[in-house]
Design a protein around this motif. Sequence first.
Motif, PDB file in Angstrom:
ATOM      1  N   MET A 144      10.790  -0.263  -9.747  1.00 61.85           N
ATOM      2  CA  MET A 144      10.057   0.918  -9.068  1.00 61.85           C
ATOM      3  C   MET A 144      11.368   1.973  -9.374  1.00 61.85           C
ATOM      4  O   MET A 144      11.139   2.872 -10.099  1.00 61.85           O
ATOM      5  CB  MET A 144       9.675   0.545  -7.898  1.00 61.85           C
ATOM      6  CG  MET A 144       8.403   0.285  -7.013  1.00 61.85           C
ATOM      7  SD  MET A 144       7.312   1.043  -7.928  1.00 61.85           S
ATOM      8  CE  MET A 144       5.542   0.551  -6.875  1.00 61.85           C
ATOM      9  N   PRO A 145      12.635   2.096  -8.654  1.00 66.18           N
ATOM     10  CA  PRO A 145      13.460   2.449  -9.138  1.00 66.18           C
ATOM     11  C   PRO A 145      13.657   3.175 -10.447  1.00 66.18           C
ATOM     12  O   PRO A 145      13.800   4.052 -10.665  1.00 66.18           O
ATOM     13  CB  PRO A 145      14.759   2.240  -8.108  1.00 66.18           C
ATOM     14  CG  PRO A 145      14.399   0.263  -7.857  1.00 66.18           C
ATOM     15  CD  PRO A 145      12.829   0.362  -8.199  1.00 66.18           C
ATOM     16  N   VAL A 156       7.018 -12.360  -8.070  1.00 73.05           N
ATOM     17  CA  VAL A 156       6.849 -10.576  -8.365  1.00 73.05           C
ATOM     18  C   VAL A 156       6.858  -9.830  -7.954  1.00 73.05           C
ATOM     19  O   VAL A 156       7.229  -8.440  -8.367  1.00 73.05           O
ATOM     20  CB  VAL A 156       5.639 -10.598  -8.772  1.00 73.05           C
ATOM     21  CG1 VAL A 156       4.677 -10.007  -9.209  1.00 73.05           C
ATOM     22  CG2 VAL A 156       5.246 -12.638  -9.897  1.00 73.05           C
ATOM     23  N   GLU A 157       7.271  -9.734  -6.152  1.00 66.47           N
ATOM     24  CA  GLU A 157       7.799  -9.050  -5.853  1.00 66.47           C
ATOM     25  C   GLU A 157       8.289  -8.372  -5.661  1.00 66.47           C
ATOM     26  O   GLU A 157       8.691  -7.183  -5.597  1.00 66.47           O
ATOM     27  CB  GLU A 157       7.122  -9.008  -4.240  1.00 66.47           C
ATOM     28  CG  GLU A 157       6.438  -8.551  -3.694  1.00 66.47           C
ATOM     29  CD  GLU A 157       6.205  -8.424  -2.062  1.00 66.47           C
ATOM     30  OE1 GLU A 157       6.618  -9.840  -1.841  1.00 66.47           O
ATOM     31  OE2 GLU A 157       6.123  -7.572  -0.790  1.00 66.47           O
ATOM     32  N   VAL A 158       9.928  -9.263  -6.058  1.00 61.12           N
ATOM     33  CA  VAL A 158      11.315  -8.945  -6.220  1.00 61.12           C
ATOM     34  C   VAL A 158      10.925  -7.671  -7.242  1.00 61.12           C
ATOM     35  O   VAL A 158      11.824  -6.763  -7.333  1.00 61.12           O
ATOM     36  CB  VAL A 158      12.140 -10.009  -6.305  1.00 61.12           C
ATOM     37  CG1 VAL A 158      13.792  -9.590  -7.350  1.00 61.12           C
ATOM     38  CG2 VAL A 158      11.609 -10.331  -4.893  1.00 61.12           C
ATOM     39  N   LEU A 159      10.091  -8.239  -7.933  1.00 60.48           N
ATOM     40  CA  LEU A 159      10.732  -7.674  -9.690  1.00 60.48           C
ATOM     41  C   LEU A 159      10.154  -6.161 -10.044  1.00 60.48           C
ATOM     42  O   LEU A 159      10.668  -5.472 -10.014  1.00 60.48           O
ATOM     43  CB  LEU A 159       9.666  -8.360 -11.022  1.00 60.48           C
ATOM     44  CG  LEU A 159      10.468  -9.811 -11.425  1.00 60.48           C
ATOM     45  CD1 LEU A 159       9.560  -9.755 -12.688  1.00 60.48           C
ATOM     46  CD2 LEU A 159      11.874  -9.391 -12.214  1.00 60.48           C
ATOM     47  N   THR A 188       0.494  -1.399   0.138  1.00 58.65           N
ATOM     48  CA  THR A 188      -0.083   0.091  -0.597  1.00 58.65           C
ATOM     49  C   THR A 188       0.726   1.212  -0.165  1.00 58.65           C
ATOM     50  O   THR A 188       0.062   2.783  -0.556  1.00 58.65           O
ATOM     51  CB  THR A 188      -0.917  -0.027   1.308  1.00 58.65           C
ATOM     52  OG1 THR A 188      -1.800  -1.543   1.319  1.00 58.65           O
ATOM     53  CG2 THR A 188      -1.497   1.167   1.393  1.00 58.65           C
ATOM     54  N   SER A 189       1.464   1.202   0.768  1.00 59.90           N
ATOM     55  CA  SER A 189       2.914   2.377   0.581  1.00 59.90           C
ATOM     56  C   SER A 189       3.551   2.806  -0.234  1.00 59.90           C
ATOM     57  O   SER A 189       3.814   3.774  -1.077  1.00 59.90           O
ATOM     58  CB  SER A 189       3.666   2.058   2.141  1.00 59.90           C
ATOM     59  OG  SER A 189       4.894   1.861   1.734  1.00 59.90           O
ATOM     60  N   GLN A 190       3.931   1.461  -1.263  1.00 63.67           N
ATOM     61  CA  GLN A 190       4.151   1.469  -2.264  1.00 63.67           C
ATOM     62  C   GLN A 190       3.365   2.147  -3.387  1.00 63.67           C
ATOM     63  O   GLN A 190       3.901   2.738  -4.300  1.00 63.67           O
ATOM     64  CB  GLN A 190       4.297   0.041  -3.444  1.00 63.67           C
ATOM     65  CG  GLN A 190       5.562  -1.042  -2.693  1.00 63.67           C
ATOM     66  CD  GLN A 190       7.541  -0.502  -3.422  1.00 63.67           C
ATOM     67  OE1 GLN A 190       7.303   0.415  -3.083  1.00 63.67           O
ATOM     68  NE2 GLN A 190       7.851  -1.188  -2.945  1.00 63.67           N
ATOM     69  N   ALA A 212       2.278  -1.639 -10.942  1.00 61.57           N
ATOM     70  CA  ALA A 212       3.392  -2.432 -10.442  1.00 61.57           C
ATOM     71  C   ALA A 212       3.679  -2.788  -8.844  1.00 61.57           C
ATOM     72  O   ALA A 212       2.890  -4.120  -8.227  1.00 61.57           O
ATOM     73  CB  ALA A 212       4.830  -1.609 -10.209  1.00 61.57           C
ATOM     74  N   ALA A 213       3.182  -1.622  -8.466  1.00 59.10           N
ATOM     75  CA  ALA A 213       2.469  -2.047  -7.056  1.00 59.10           C
ATOM     76  C   ALA A 213       1.860  -2.629  -6.416  1.00 59.10           C
ATOM     77  O   ALA A 213       1.273  -3.685  -5.218  1.00 59.10           O
ATOM     78  CB  ALA A 213       2.275  -0.702  -5.523  1.00 59.10           C
ATOM     79  N   LEU A 214       0.906  -3.150  -7.111  1.00 62.82           N
ATOM     80  CA  LEU A 214      -0.600  -3.683  -6.820  1.00 62.82           C
ATOM     81  C   LEU A 214      -0.646  -5.408  -7.204  1.00 62.82           C
ATOM     82  O   LEU A 214      -0.253  -5.890  -6.671  1.00 62.82           O
ATOM     83  CB  LEU A 214      -1.524  -3.544  -7.578  1.00 62.82           C
ATOM     84  CG  LEU A 214      -2.667  -1.725  -6.969  1.00 62.82           C
ATOM     85  CD1 LEU A 214      -3.626  -1.181  -8.027  1.00 62.82           C
ATOM     86  CD2 LEU A 214      -3.089  -1.977  -6.382  1.00 62.82           C
ATOM     87  N   LEU A 215       0.697  -4.898  -8.521  1.00 59.99           N
ATOM     88  CA  LEU A 215       0.938  -6.648  -8.840  1.00 59.99           C
ATOM     89  C   LEU A 215       1.652  -7.340  -7.494  1.00 59.99           C
ATOM     90  O   LEU A 215       1.849  -8.393  -7.051  1.00 59.99           O
ATOM     91  CB  LEU A 215       1.666  -6.344 -10.143  1.00 59.99           C
ATOM     92  CG  LEU A 215       1.489  -7.526 -11.172  1.00 59.99           C
ATOM     93  CD1 LEU A 215       0.279  -8.023 -11.463  1.00 59.99           C
ATOM     94  CD2 LEU A 215       2.750  -7.303 -12.109  1.00 59.99           C
TER      95      LEU A 215
END
Lengths: 656, 580
Positions: free
Chosen positions: B32-33, B24-27, A332-334, B65-68
């Motif tokens: 993100m950056p 997926v989280e790692v990707l 959520t913070s992301q 991406a965050a939701l994924l």
Amino acid sequence: MARTLEELRKRYNSAPAQTGRRMHGPRGPMGPRQSGKPKNVGKTVKRMMSYVGRYKFRLAVVLLCMLLTAVTSLVGSYLLAPIIDRLAIAVLPETAESIRAGMSAAGKVADSVIEAFMNTSLIASLTGSVAAEATVYVISALIILGTVYLVSVVGSWLQGRLMLSVSQHAVENIRNDLFEKLQKLPIRYFDSHPTGEIMSRFTNDVDNIDTMLNSSLTSIVSGVVTLVGTFVFMLTTNIWLTLVTVVFIPIFLKLGGLIARNSSKYYSSQQAAIGALNGYIEETVSGQKVIKVFNHEQDAEEEFGALNEDLRDKQFNAQFWGGIMGPIMGNTSQVSYGITVGVGGVLMVTAGLTPGALTVFATYARNFAMPINMISNTMSTVFAALAGAERVFAVMDADPESPDTEGALELPIVGEVVLKDVTFGYVPEKTVLKNISLTAEPGKKIAFVGSTGAGKTTVTNLLNRFYDVEQGEITIDGRPLTAYKRDHLRRNIAMVLQDTHLFTGSVRENIRYGRPDATDDEVIAAAKTASAHSFIMRLENGYDTVLEGDGANLSQGQRQLLNIARAALSKAPILVLDEATSSVDTRTERHIEHGMDRLMNDRTTFVIAHRLSTVRNSDQILVLEKGEIIERGTHDELLAMKGRYYELYTGVVELS
Amino acid sequence: MKRWLKYVLPYKKYFILGPICMLVEVLGEIVMPRLLALALENGDPDTGARSVGLAVLLGVGMVLAALLMMAGGIGGAYFGAKASVNFATDVRRDAYNGIQKFAFANIDRFSSGSLVTRLTNDVTQIQNFVNMLLRMALRAPGIMIGALIMAILLNPSLSAILAVTVPLTILSVLGVIALGFPRFARMQTKIDALNSTVRENVTNVRVVKSFVREDHETEKFRTANENLKTAGLGAMKIMILLSPVMNILMYATILIIIWSGHKEVLNGDMPYWDLSAFIAYVNQILHSLMGVTMLFMVSSRAMAAGKRICEVLDEKPDLSDLTAAYPEKTVTEGRIEMKNVSFRYFKNSEEEVLSGIDLVIEPGETVGIIGSTGSGKTTLVSLIPRLYDADGGEVLIDGVNVKDYSLSHLRDGISMVLQKNLLFSGSIADNLRWGNENATDEEISEAAVRAEADTFITSFPDGYDTVLEKGGLNISGGQKQRLCIARALLKKPKILILDDSTSAVDTATERRIRSALKDGLSDCTKLIIAQRISSVMEADKIIVMENGRISGVGRHEELLANNRDYREIYQSQTEDRKEA
């Protein structure tokens, strides 16, 4: 026929898993843990502070370091923005104006601090070109940054180190106070609290306090500082972007609360299932031999299987809900980070937000959620610790043995014991002894006979004031028990108890337990009296053999002999033998008899025994039934009465 | 390792999907950056495209991406929980069922306390480890490697710095752990010492109080407490070095990168926004290193727990009935014969517990066994239901070696009341039904009457439905023994063994039990171990044990006439009476 899950749950859930033992790490088992909500937070915190408060100076330094660390790590990340901005200006001088204009207030402060540092230092002379100036700027910034980092690292270590020593000392003091208090508690307390429960005060509860002192306080302080600091910095950087982040706070709280509620619901049903399963394991594995003798393995497997399957479901739910807390809150913070960057990107194009400001803001937006998570996680540890502390303090506040009366005596005791109309019950509604009266002249041997639960042991409990008489009176040498100092009274009554209790330590130390100043010769003489000398000499190291785990390496009979030796060493004028030789085989019992006779010769002796042969030669035998004396007299007199004693006696010996 | 595969394979779906979700989280973490860098590039006052649309698009992309990542995280939690819980449940089941197959010798080898710990705490430890492994194993190293790749792609020359600092960090962390580990082990022993001091004090509280040694105990505790504090400080002060060491290396890396990076920016080799992205990657790399070290610490603990569970899983039952010649045979007569039997509990101990035992017991006989403590009485009878196997010679029931029966048939025919007997949580009736789960109420009360238990049971308000708390805390020792006898009687055995089972029962009651057994179980072979001569003197045959050998067999009068040991025991119990 295996029981159903419902039955099993009902049966094994009533006893919540009490992990009295500490099994693995210093933090105890990962499994069930006592938590629960503290009831009176304010009072408990205050009391706990009294333990920590002794180290005021160290605590002050700790607090200082905590603040310093939290502030420096914030400042550290903030210093990156001006560096990047300055580099951007150096590379593209024409954008300098717009970049400078877009700098946040805090960024400007940082920038001017770096500038000021740059100008006062020697390297300022190197300035020339824009690029060279930027290099000098970077050097200055790095020096400041390095210093800030150093302060942060040293501060955080110092704080950790000092808090460690404060917490270890505080916990040591809590344990000492707790144990000292335990020594003052009456037997009633021990009789009404299972050993495991008392043990878990020392293990789980103190552990939780330790954890809280060591990590939770730090987390909370640095969490709050980071939260406030980040917020202030965000505000000074860009109000619009701050708003984007602030919008997410209620979402965070709502979401966090929802997950926490669910996960605690599932967690407690998991704990119940673990409790039931562990209870079942504990019982059946301890009784494994009985299971084998009765061919009960199949049922055990089925019942265990039912509980195990039940736990499988419950545990999955608990683990799942516990597991999604992190990803959901974190991501959520992301999301808020993504929105921030989106809005920021637009602001860069339209409103001249500097690249550096966006970089740093994005980091803040990301980090803003962290302290919220951290604090909410820590609160559960804090509550567990407070609940533990409350239980610890409850023991410390339990009523101790009543103090000695004013002017209690320490007179030498001769050993005349008189009970007058003594009536007693451990709980008010159930009388265990009714109107017991007896007189024991000094040096006489009084025996109690009767079935289990008749109240024999209770008499001895009253004699040395493990429990105090409520009705009637017990006197020694004509004075009521309370006229003597309690310690003095107990020193004058030597007891050999039904359950054999030995301590970890050498045989010699164990015998000497009652009289630490006894010489080696006296110890050996006492062992000979109890017929223990010969088997002791056969042990690996004789009298120096170390007994472990309550003397598990000795047979029950041998342990009883050591208990007798321990009493024999004491010079007490009153001796109580409660089933002292029940596990000693009859031939050995014959051997000790002479020693025992010598032992009892000049002492007032109370004997409780199953074997009537042991009590035969008593001066007075009292037959107890349901708390009342139904017959009394010498062996011969009682036989002549042809009453209960006669029945018992003829039951034993029908040799002819 | 191979041994655990059995518990992984049925759930391989979860074991594979879990880490994939985490990927997926790692990707996302890595992308993100990069997206941030693009946003910065787009917004650059000079060189950037300065497109509002692109800025919005990048923002939306990051949110997606965050939701994924969130979906990946939830999936990871789901599969991780599924995998670890199922894994642990199965391990626990197999360990428990393995214990059910243990022989007495196996149980003796592990203490029951340690078995309980293994089934509860140790299983929980590896369960937590599996869960953490699935959720972290790819994540932390994944983020580290991903970030490393991104960093190298972004700027190979700056990445060279990492080639030095990353291994340095790993080495120093391992160093700290290596230094701290033995100290933690020492701390653990101090914890154990403190606990046993408290336990001893609490269980021995009556002794402490009656000898007025509270001060001594307090002193002892203070020493143990002080030792624990010292050991604790010693261990923890090393462990708290971990974070400063890592932080110093991390901060140093960042400083060096800014320094080298700024030169490249000024030279025009690298856009300035790449520098901030690079620093973000460095942060990720070093943080995930922290995660990897955590994994190390937890895994070393889990390994220890896993090893302890393996010991249970790998333990071979000391005896089995797989080679039984007549697995269908049941005990029908109750004839017992021992031929030159010898036995020792530990195969390497020199002294035999039993040696040269020869005896014959006919069906329906009542046999008393008497002898001093440690003479081998209990061991002798333990060989009959094959609780242990004889080392030499053979034990025959109805003329067949006990090893040739199936264990369940053999033990169905033999009831043994152990010296250290136990009742289980549940009602009295539940406990008695252990002997025969289909027993009718009449059969139950019949057995209870024979064991002299009916009277006290019916005196309870709930009668046979009275619930025994924690294996009988609410009844007296004598009552417990009588319930154990009743339970054994319900089995309607061909052979009944009472191992000192009436020691807490008063003598008159004991006598009534004996005569009830004699009348009610006339065709059952009865072996009675006792301390008191009076308990065995009416037996058809009395066996006198001394130092692991049979010193005499015969009726009371015969033994009295020609067995010295027996005579001595007799005298020790009766002399008083003669004097009187």
